[in-house]
Design a protein around this motif. Sequence first.
Motif, PDB file in Angstrom:
ATOM      1  N   CYS A 137       4.887  15.936  -3.196  1.00 42.44           N
ATOM      2  CA  CYS A 137       4.085  14.746  -2.918  1.00 42.44           C
ATOM      3  C   CYS A 137       4.962  13.787  -2.136  1.00 42.44           C
ATOM      4  CB  CYS A 137       3.598  14.118  -4.204  1.00 42.44           C
ATOM      5  SG  CYS A 137       2.788  12.516  -3.987  1.00 42.44           S
ATOM      6  N   ALA A 138       4.605  13.579  -0.886  1.00 45.86           N
ATOM      7  CA  ALA A 138       5.358  12.674  -0.024  1.00 45.86           C
ATOM      8  C   ALA A 138       4.695  11.305  -0.021  1.00 45.86           C
ATOM      9  CB  ALA A 138       5.423  13.232   1.390  1.00 45.86           C
ATOM     10  N   ALA A 139       5.496  10.279  -0.239  1.00 46.85           N
ATOM     11  CA  ALA A 139       4.977   8.912  -0.302  1.00 46.85           C
ATOM     12  C   ALA A 139       5.378   8.116   0.926  1.00 46.85           C
ATOM     13  CB  ALA A 139       5.509   8.215  -1.552  1.00 46.85           C
TER      14      ALA A 139
ATOM     15  N   GLN B  91       0.838  -1.194   0.000  1.00 47.40           N
ATOM     16  CA  GLN B  91       0.000   0.000   0.000  1.00 47.40           C
ATOM     17  C   GLN B  91       0.875   1.247   0.000  1.00 47.40           C
ATOM     18  OE1 GLN B  91      -3.154  -0.388  -0.279  1.00 47.40           O
ATOM     19  NE2 GLN B  91      -3.999   1.661   0.012  1.00 47.40           N
ATOM     20  N   VAL B  92       0.471   2.219  -0.803  1.00 46.05           N
ATOM     21  CA  VAL B  92       1.208   3.467  -0.913  1.00 46.05           C
ATOM     22  C   VAL B  92       0.274   4.606  -0.534  1.00 46.05           C
ATOM     23  CG1 VAL B  92       2.475   5.001  -2.447  1.00 46.05           C
ATOM     24  CG2 VAL B  92       2.600   2.519  -2.791  1.00 46.05           C
ATOM     25  N   GLN B  93       0.712   5.431   0.375  1.00 47.86           N
ATOM     26  CA  GLN B  93      -0.048   6.632   0.722  1.00 47.86           C
ATOM     27  C   GLN B  93       0.686   7.846   0.186  1.00 47.86           C
ATOM     28  OE1 GLN B  93      -0.590   6.287   5.023  1.00 47.86           O
ATOM     29  NE2 GLN B  93      -2.639   5.444   4.675  1.00 47.86           N
ATOM     30  N   LEU B  94      -0.064   8.723  -0.463  1.00 45.96           N
ATOM     31  CA  LEU B  94       0.510   9.904  -1.083  1.00 45.96           C
ATOM     32  C   LEU B  94      -0.149  11.152  -0.508  1.00 45.96           C
ATOM     33  CD1 LEU B  94       0.362   8.633  -4.780  1.00 45.96           C
ATOM     34  CD2 LEU B  94       2.335   8.575  -3.251  1.00 45.96           C
TER      35      LEU B  94
ATOM     36  N   THR C  62       9.671   1.192  -0.662  1.00 42.66           N
ATOM     37  CA  THR C  62      10.511   1.214  -1.863  1.00 42.66           C
ATOM     38  C   THR C  62       9.967   2.215  -2.867  1.00 42.66           C
ATOM     39  OG1 THR C  62       9.244  -0.662  -2.689  1.00 42.66           O
ATOM     40  CG2 THR C  62      11.342  -1.137  -1.606  1.00 42.66           C
ATOM     41  N   PHE C  63      10.124   3.478  -2.544  1.00 37.93           N
ATOM     42  CA  PHE C  63       9.603   4.550  -3.411  1.00 37.93           C
ATOM     43  C   PHE C  63      10.187   4.445  -4.809  1.00 37.93           C
ATOM     44  CE2 PHE C  63       7.674   8.418  -4.468  1.00 37.93           C
ATOM     45  CZ  PHE C  63       8.596   9.317  -4.999  1.00 37.93           C
TER      46      PHE C  63
END
Length: 128
Positions: free
Chosen positions: A22-24, A1-4, A28-29
């Motif tokens: 935009c911070a993720a 899951q990725v939160q942006l 593993t960005f």
Amino acid sequence: QVQLVESGGELVQPGGSLRLSCAASVRTFSAYNMAWFRQAPGKERDVVAAISRTGGTTYYADSVKGRFTISRDNAKNTVYLQMNSLKPEDTAVYYCAASGRVLYSESYYYTSSKYDYWGQGTQVTVSS
């Protein structure tokens, strides 16, 4: 899951500049291709700019070429959109998006359905 989480949107005069971030929240960005989309009232959501996993390849919509620059810092899990020479027609909600897929061609980067994760958006208003 990725939160942006996007930030940096505000009211700016025509000709002005803004930098969106935009911070993720992801381990593993660097595994994700990233893009900025925008949606104006009554219009579809369109791509503004996109960047590959390493940052080595970037793409821009014709309407922003020469004015906007997308970049990323994989050490900070952040993607940026530097916007210069802003015009009233740039007014929109700007969304950050992430894709963990292999994007085989430029057209894939422009396709919203190829992106699996989206931020909540940040409002940019260009007006005098």
